[in-house]
Design an enzyme around this catalytic site. Structure first.
Site, PDB file in Angstrom:
ATOM      1  N   LYS A  19       0.858  -1.185   0.000  1.00 51.19           N
ATOM      2  CA  LYS A  19       0.000   0.000   0.000  1.00 51.19           C
ATOM      3  C   LYS A  19       0.893   1.233   0.000  1.00 51.19           C
ATOM      4  O   LYS A  19       1.683   1.435   0.921  1.00 51.19           O
ATOM      5  CB  LYS A  19      -0.937   0.015   1.214  1.00 51.19           C
ATOM      6  N   ASP A  56     -13.055   1.080  12.406  1.00 49.83           N
ATOM      7  CA  ASP A  56     -13.473   1.200  11.006  1.00 49.83           C
ATOM      8  C   ASP A  56     -13.750  -0.182  10.419  1.00 49.83           C
ATOM      9  O   ASP A  56     -13.332  -0.497   9.301  1.00 49.83           O
ATOM     10  CB  ASP A  56     -12.414   1.928  10.185  1.00 49.83           C
ATOM     11  N   ASN A 110     -12.745  -3.279   4.476  1.00 52.29           N
ATOM     12  CA  ASN A 110     -11.543  -3.488   5.281  1.00 52.29           C
ATOM     13  C   ASN A 110     -11.383  -4.935   5.707  1.00 52.29           C
ATOM     14  O   ASN A 110     -10.625  -5.241   6.633  1.00 52.29           O
ATOM     15  CB  ASN A 110     -11.562  -2.586   6.516  1.00 52.29           C
ATOM     16  N   ASP A 122      -6.439  -2.820   7.366  1.00 52.16           N
ATOM     17  CA  ASP A 122      -6.535  -1.357   7.486  1.00 52.16           C
ATOM     18  C   ASP A 122      -6.693  -0.905   8.933  1.00 52.16           C
ATOM     19  O   ASP A 122      -7.802  -0.723   9.438  1.00 52.16           O
ATOM     20  CB  ASP A 122      -7.673  -0.805   6.632  1.00 52.16           C
TER      21      ASP A 122
END
Length: 333
Positions: free
Chosen positions: A35, A132, A137, A151
């Site tokens: 990422k 989150d 995710n 994530d």
């Protein structure tokens, strides 16, 4: 322990404007996902964004669980780069969209939900809240049978004081996190790990219905509905799971079950032999709304965080190194 990482690029898996790219590379003959944050403006990364990235790495380096994506390495120079195991099945969100309007097989949905619950049970057990939890995710293996949480950009250690509110994604965000009033500064609220349980209820609802929560409404309207105690319809939810979902999205966080109990319930339904504790046989029966029972389930726009109002540890220079291993036992606390 430092690991200098040399990768051979293969292709871009996905990208989101210029803010993030997910690249498919090989490291030590194994496929990995990289990422890259703000790949076209690495020199202009804000201090807050860099701090958030370093917090994500710190947390990822601590966690080791079969249902959490494996951390391999990271760097802040020349770009913000996070290296992790490659999950070839892509996200749960994309999988559900690919089979819609069909629903996944019930046993598969429950198995994936159990994997998510066990990952969250582990995180809460070491004092970390994710904040989150949502289908985008959650990553799947190529055969779509196993799932891993990813994530950790908004994750943090839980503290018994006020923490930044309005963190997460509105459709999956717990009501106590939502801030509807416009503000130009971070709003602090007292909340706890039960915000993740609320988010889990929405993910479980999606697994059982293959619909999006608050479909057809904007993110802001979804947030308003959540604060007004509006929840998605459970008309198409199997009755034996309705009370679990309703307890998980309870308005009062104290009425939401702990993940250890959620895992027990789901494992019991799947006949999972790895669960040894007995399950209350009346778990699927709806409980009166005014009765608090924390022992069993069935009791009753993504907002980015740049800063936290808490004491920070001084940097040890860890992130300026080329890469740091995520497999060193000394990183666990």
């Amino acid at each position: 322990m430092l690991v200098y990482l040399f990768c051979i690029p293969v292709h871009i898996i996905s990208s989101h404007a210029v803010l993030k790219q997910i690249l498919y590379f090989r490291y030590k003959s194994q496929p990995v996902a990289i990422k890259v944050i703000q790949p076209e403006s690495a020199s202009n990364v804000s201090p807050g964004r860099k701090e958030k990235f370093e917090r994500e790495i710190t947390l990822l380096s601590r966690v080791k669980h079969d249902n959490i994506v494996k951390f391999i390495g990271a760097s802040t120079e020349p770009s913000l780069i996070l290296v992790m195991e490659l999950m070839k099945g892509d996200t749960l969100q994309k999988y559900l969209l690919s089979i819609r309007p069909r629903c996944p097989d019930l046993n598969l949905s429950l198995s994936l939900a159990l994997g998510i619950s066990r990952a969250m049970e582990y995180l809460h057990g070491i004092g970390i809240i994710h904040r989150d939890l949502k289908p985008s995710n959650l990553l799947l293996t190529e055969d779509k049978k196993n799932i891993k949480l990813a994530d950790f950009g908004l994750a943090r250690e839980e503290v018994d004081t006020a923490m930044t509110a309005d963190v997460g994604t509105y459709r999956w965000m717990a009501p106590e996190l939502i801030v509807l009033e416009p503000t130009n500064h971070a709003v602090m609220k007292r909340y706890n790990h039960k915000v993740d349980v609320y988010s889990f209820s929405m993910v479980l609802w999606e697994l059982l219905t293959n619909n999006s929560p608050f479909k057809g409404k904007s993110s802001m309207l979804a947030a308003v509905d959540t604060t007004l105690k509006v929840r998605p319809s459970t008309d198409n939810i199997p009755k034996e799971f309705e009370s679990l979902i309703r307890s998980c999205w309870s308005e009062n966080p104290a009425d939401r079950p702990e993940f250890v109990k959620i895992s027990e319930f789901l494992a019991n339904k799947l006949g999972d032999e790895s669960t040894t504790e007995a399950i209350n046989p009346n778990i699927s029966q709806r409980q009166p709304a005014n009765v608090e029972n924390t022992d069993i389930p069935g009791t009753s726009g993504s907002m980015d965080e740049e800063t936290e109002s808490k004491k920070k540890k001084k940097s040890t220079g860890l992130f300026k190194c080329c890469f740091t291993s995520g497999h060193d036992d000394n990183t666990l606390e």
